[in-house]
Design a protein around this motif. Structure first.
Motif, PDB file in Angstrom:
ATOM      1  N   PRO A  84       6.119   0.794   4.946  1.00 19.75           N
ATOM      2  CA  PRO A  84       4.696   1.180   4.411  1.00 19.75           C
ATOM      3  C   PRO A  84       5.011   2.441   3.605  1.00 19.75           C
ATOM      4  O   PRO A  84       5.952   3.373   3.799  1.00 19.75           O
ATOM      5  N   GLN A  97     -11.384   5.128   6.872  1.00 18.99           N
ATOM      6  CA  GLN A  97     -10.713   4.073   6.010  1.00 18.99           C
ATOM      7  C   GLN A  97     -11.815   3.784   5.048  1.00 18.99           C
ATOM      8  O   GLN A  97     -11.351   3.484   3.740  1.00 18.99           O
ATOM      9  N   GLU A 106      -7.877   0.480  -1.966  1.00 19.58           N
ATOM     10  CA  GLU A 106      -6.859  -0.323  -1.398  1.00 19.58           C
ATOM     11  C   GLU A 106      -7.413   0.130   0.352  1.00 19.58           C
ATOM     12  O   GLU A 106      -7.501   1.406   0.781  1.00 19.58           O
ATOM     13  N   TRP A 108      -6.750   0.302   4.092  1.00 14.39           N
ATOM     14  CA  TRP A 108      -5.580   0.404   4.955  1.00 14.39           C
ATOM     15  C   TRP A 108      -6.187   0.409   6.510  1.00 14.39           C
ATOM     16  O   TRP A 108      -7.186   0.925   7.057  1.00 14.39           O
ATOM     17  N   GLY A 113      -0.340  -3.548   7.114  1.00  9.21           N
ATOM     18  CA  GLY A 113       0.643  -3.488   5.933  1.00  9.21           C
ATOM     19  C   GLY A 113       1.909  -4.177   6.255  1.00  9.21           C
ATOM     20  O   GLY A 113       2.896  -3.501   5.642  1.00  9.21           O
TER      21      GLY A 113
END
Length: 314
Positions: A84, A97, A106, A108, A113
């Motif tokens: 990551p 988040q 984006e 996460w 990931g």
């Protein structure tokens, strides 16, 4: 090691120094190993420089048996790093988040990931040659590796009323376009080929794309659309004949299909008229309700449903 250039080097054997060979920009990714008497083997990788770091290596070329190694991921590039790229940056909770999502766009979350399970297909072509190819022949082979021939279904879509349109659906059983099967025949702007061809031209500037988009604009704007009352400003849904389907819609006459060509042509008079005709489409709905077969006629003063592609809005 880069998408913008390659290096080449050679040596007389293991334990001896490498001699640098002039490099170049983007390598085609094809190499040949053989003899003047018996030919040899050529191997090439499609999208060689595009998928750097790649490499080609030949060993024991001066011996009786040489080897070619094609590396999809060059061992000189170091370990492939799929870790990551950040540790979460303080995003401890869903609230954190979501807040970061509104900024970075984006999402996460810990553990989500991971690259485990992703894949990449690579295409490699081999040539067995009875003689060493000339530089022209080798160049042609390299081009074939990068741009291989494809099998396509062809049809000569020409005719007084047909020129400029394409077919809608391919018939895999008969190996031809469904030219005689109802709404699967002529396309009549279904899925907006007019628009994506013009966008393709704006991105590439290719002359052949322009001519195809021009022919389609002139066809779909005139043949597939009505220019007299009571259906002026409406077009016909895809069918065996360009006017055969009973569904008459405004989307076929959509101004956005003509607008790019109108400005690129410096204001083509006839296309300008087609653009103005779309202003009459709302009035034409009162003459022909597109949903007349599945609902009661709209009450006096009620706006009819308008169909937008495969969706419906009021």
């Amino acid at each position: 090691m880069s998408p913008d250039g390659f290096t080449a080097r050679k040596r007389t054997g293991h334990g001896h120094a490498w001699v640098n060979v002039p490099g170049g920009q983007r390598a085609a990714g094809t190499v040949y190993l053989g003899t003047a008497q018996h030919g040899g083997l050529a191997i090439g990788m499609r999208y060689f420089w595009e998928r750097y770091p790649t490499s080609l290596a030949i060993e024991n070329a001066a011996g009786d048996t040489g080897t070619i190694a094609l590396w999809l991921y060059s061992p000189e590039a170091g370990p492939m790093d799929l870790r990551p790229y950040h540790d979460g940056l303080g995003q401890q909770t869903y609230s954190d988040q979501l807040d970061a999502l509104s900024t970075t766009y984006e999402d996460w979350e810990p553990g989500l990931g991971s690259p485990r399970g992703i894949a990449r297909t690579n295409e490699i072509m081999l040539y067995g040659l009875s003689a060493t190819p000339t530089s022209t022949e080798f160049s042609y082979m390299s081009q074939r590796v990068q741009d291989p021939p494809v099998l396509v279904s062809q049809r000569r879509w020409y005719g007084f009323w047909d020129h400029g349109d394409i077919m809608h659906t391919y018939d895999s059983d008969r190996h031809t376009w469904r030219y005689d099967v109802g709404g699967y025949a002529w396309d009549n702007s279904e899925l907006s080929p007019d628009l994506w061809l013009w966008l393709y031209f704006l991105c590439t500037g290719h002359k052949d794309v322009f001519r195809l988009a021009e022919a389609m604009t002139r066809h779909t704007g005139k043949v597939d659309v009505y220019h007299l009352p009571p259906w002026r400003g409406l077009g016909t849904r895809h069918g065996v004949q360009h006017w055969s389907d009973s569904c008459k819609q405004a989307r076929i006459a959509n101004a956005i299909y003509r607008r790019i060509f109108y400005y690129l042509s410096g204001g083509d008079d006839r296309v300008g008229e087609l653009l103005r005709e779309t202003l009459d489409a709302p009035l034409s709905f009162t003459a022909l309700d597109p949903y007349r077969k599945v609902r009661k006629p709209p009450a006096h003063g009620e706006a009819p449903l308008v169909r937008n592609g495969c969706g419906v809005v009021c």
